[in-house]
Design a protein around this motif. Sequence first.
Motif, PDB file in Angstrom:
ATOM      1  N   THR A  37       0.810  -1.218   0.000  1.00  0.00           N
ATOM      2  CA  THR A  37       0.000   0.000   0.000  1.00  0.00           C
ATOM      3  C   THR A  37       0.847   1.273   0.000  1.00  0.00           C
ATOM      4  OG1 THR A  37      -0.152  -0.132   2.426  1.00  0.00           O
ATOM      5  CG2 THR A  37      -1.944  -1.125   1.127  1.00  0.00           C
ATOM      6  N   ARG A  38       1.981   1.258   0.717  1.00  0.00           N
ATOM      7  CA  ARG A  38       2.784   2.466   0.849  1.00  0.00           C
ATOM      8  C   ARG A  38       4.146   2.383   0.174  1.00  0.00           C
ATOM      9  NH1 ARG A  38       2.488   3.841   7.169  1.00  0.00           N
ATOM     10  NH2 ARG A  38       3.148   1.664   7.294  1.00  0.00           N
ATOM     11  N   GLY A  39       4.569   1.173  -0.180  1.00  0.00           N
ATOM     12  CA  GLY A  39       5.856   1.012  -0.836  1.00  0.00           C
ATOM     13  C   GLY A  39       7.016   1.179   0.133  1.00  0.00           C
ATOM     14  N   VAL A  40       8.226   1.116  -0.421  1.00  0.00           N
ATOM     15  CA  VAL A  40       9.448   1.256   0.367  1.00  0.00           C
ATOM     16  C   VAL A  40       9.870   2.720   0.377  1.00  0.00           C
ATOM     17  CG1 VAL A  40      11.849   0.532   0.628  1.00  0.00           C
ATOM     18  CG2 VAL A  40      10.143  -1.079  -0.253  1.00  0.00           C
ATOM     19  N   ASN A  41      10.184   3.212   1.551  1.00  0.00           N
ATOM     20  CA  ASN A  41      10.602   4.599   1.705  1.00  0.00           C
ATOM     21  C   ASN A  41      12.115   4.689   1.515  1.00  0.00           C
ATOM     22  OD1 ASN A  41      10.650   7.329   2.308  1.00  0.00           O
ATOM     23  ND2 ASN A  41      10.710   7.006   4.518  1.00  0.00           N
ATOM     24  N   TYR A  42      12.553   4.655   0.244  1.00  0.00           N
ATOM     25  CA  TYR A  42      13.982   4.720  -0.055  1.00  0.00           C
ATOM     26  C   TYR A  42      14.521   6.113   0.237  1.00  0.00           C
ATOM     27  CZ  TYR A  42      13.779   0.237  -2.512  1.00  0.00           C
ATOM     28  OH  TYR A  42      13.636  -1.086  -2.817  1.00  0.00           O
ATOM     29  N   SER A  43      15.767   6.157   0.678  1.00  0.00           N
ATOM     30  CA  SER A  43      16.421   7.436   0.913  1.00  0.00           C
ATOM     31  C   SER A  43      16.967   7.990  -0.398  1.00  0.00           C
ATOM     32  CB  SER A  43      17.563   7.272   1.922  1.00  0.00           C
ATOM     33  OG  SER A  43      18.633   6.568   1.335  1.00  0.00           O
ATOM     34  N   VAL A  44      17.506   9.195  -0.320  1.00  0.00           N
ATOM     35  CA  VAL A  44      18.095   9.830  -1.493  1.00  0.00           C
ATOM     36  C   VAL A  44      19.254   8.999  -2.031  1.00  0.00           C
ATOM     37  CG1 VAL A  44      19.377  11.881  -2.249  1.00  0.00           C
ATOM     38  CG2 VAL A  44      17.357  12.127  -0.822  1.00  0.00           C
ATOM     39  N   GLU A  45      19.936   8.241  -1.160  1.00  0.00           N
ATOM     40  CA  GLU A  45      21.055   7.411  -1.595  1.00  0.00           C
ATOM     41  C   GLU A  45      20.631   6.394  -2.646  1.00  0.00           C
ATOM     42  OE1 GLU A  45      23.573   7.264   2.588  1.00  0.00           O
ATOM     43  OE2 GLU A  45      21.832   5.963   2.287  1.00  0.00           O
ATOM     44  N   PHE A  46      19.369   5.932  -2.573  1.00  0.00           N
ATOM     45  CA  PHE A  46      18.886   4.899  -3.474  1.00  0.00           C
ATOM     46  C   PHE A  46      18.032   5.449  -4.613  1.00  0.00           C
ATOM     47  CE2 PHE A  46      19.136   1.416  -0.022  1.00  0.00           C
ATOM     48  CZ  PHE A  46      20.492   1.279  -0.272  1.00  0.00           C
ATOM     49  N   THR A  47      17.414   6.589  -4.433  1.00  0.00           N
ATOM     50  CA  THR A  47      16.532   7.137  -5.466  1.00  0.00           C
ATOM     51  C   THR A  47      17.220   8.203  -6.303  1.00  0.00           C
ATOM     52  OG1 THR A  47      15.644   8.799  -3.941  1.00  0.00           O
ATOM     53  CG2 THR A  47      14.485   6.684  -4.075  1.00  0.00           C
ATOM     54  N   GLY A  48      18.244   8.818  -5.760  1.00  0.00           N
ATOM     55  CA  GLY A  48      18.865   9.952  -6.424  1.00  0.00           C
ATOM     56  C   GLY A  48      18.134  11.234  -6.049  1.00  0.00           C
ATOM     57  N   GLY A  49      18.859  12.306  -5.902  1.00  0.00           N
ATOM     58  CA  GLY A  49      18.252  13.572  -5.538  1.00  0.00           C
ATOM     59  C   GLY A  49      19.157  14.364  -4.621  1.00  0.00           C
ATOM     60  N   THR A  50      18.561  15.303  -3.912  1.00  0.00           N
ATOM     61  CA  THR A  50      19.322  16.199  -3.045  1.00  0.00           C
ATOM     62  C   THR A  50      18.733  16.204  -1.645  1.00  0.00           C
ATOM     63  OG1 THR A  50      19.792  17.621  -4.940  1.00  0.00           O
ATOM     64  CG2 THR A  50      20.191  18.553  -2.771  1.00  0.00           C
ATOM     65  N   LEU A  51      19.607  16.149  -0.643  1.00  0.00           N
ATOM     66  CA  LEU A  51      19.206  16.239   0.752  1.00  0.00           C
ATOM     67  C   LEU A  51      19.878  17.461   1.354  1.00  0.00           C
ATOM     68  CD1 LEU A  51      18.961  13.443   3.379  1.00  0.00           C
ATOM     69  CD2 LEU A  51      20.399  15.419   3.877  1.00  0.00           C
TER      70      LEU A  51
END
Length: 317
Positions: A37-51
């Motif tokens: 229902t909610r999926g995996v809450n991947y961090s920026v390390e796994f999805t790519g992006g900026t923190l």
Amino acid sequence: GRLRFFEHAAFDFIRRRSLAYGLTAALLLVGLAGLLTRGVNYSVEFTGGTLIQVKTDQPLPVGALRDALRLAGDDGAEIQRFGGENEFVIRTAGEAAESGLASGETAGRVRTALDRVSGPGTYSIERVEAVGPKVGGELRERAFLAIGLSFLAVLAYLAWRFEWRFGVAAVIATAHDIAATLAFIALLRLEVGLVVVAALLTVVGYSLNDTIVIFDRVRERLRGKAATGWVPVLNGAINETLPRTVLTGGTALATLLALAIFGGEVIRPFALVMFFGIFTGTFSSIFIASPVLLWIEQRWPTGARAVPAPLVPRNAG
């Protein structure tokens, strides 16, 4: 003058395996429902992006900061409090950050939003991390590969040290630990990053160590003259190692509980995953690995051991 817990323990763990299976199945089903229902809450390390981690001089409502970011052009930014009321982590996933331009643009939009909602000079940017989508995908694949290779290493080691049936039982118990821990992560909606993967791999090692201790005692009992059947052998091995299991597990859980409470936001996911993983690893060594070993022996008897039949009493649960 020694304090020894469960010195003369004689619990019938194998008889209670059906109850343990039910509890495990319930947890796994709830965790699976959460993942679907909610999926995996991947961090920026796994999805790519900026923190970006920011700290303001005064407490700031999350809603006000989100509205300011939306006006600045970051409509899909994720905002999370990081410790106190005046510290936040802002994540923008999916941006190509290899060249550093995307992270610079994101940081600029964050500064524009903070200037609007908090005022110039009333905040500081503590940390900026940028990961490209390609790098994040490679990290995710390697993390799953590391977990898979650990299973193969467990199976090969136990098949060499004991027998193939011991290795299969240990791998099933370890897979249970990973699945149960993932269900726990889904229920708490913890962010899955490299720190959580490191915790999962540590759980694999801890669970394997606990299972090997019990299986080694099982092997000793099977070789001895007191081997009167698989159920007494398994129960005896678990009860004999129970003091060691309680002391080592208890001290580790106490340390991890302190880390989860006082360690801060950075180390808290690791401590929570490790806390639950050690608990479920101890549980699986007793209620999963040993009953699975019994089931394998019932289906494919070795024939070489003088173990009288039936392997399980008819009145056993």
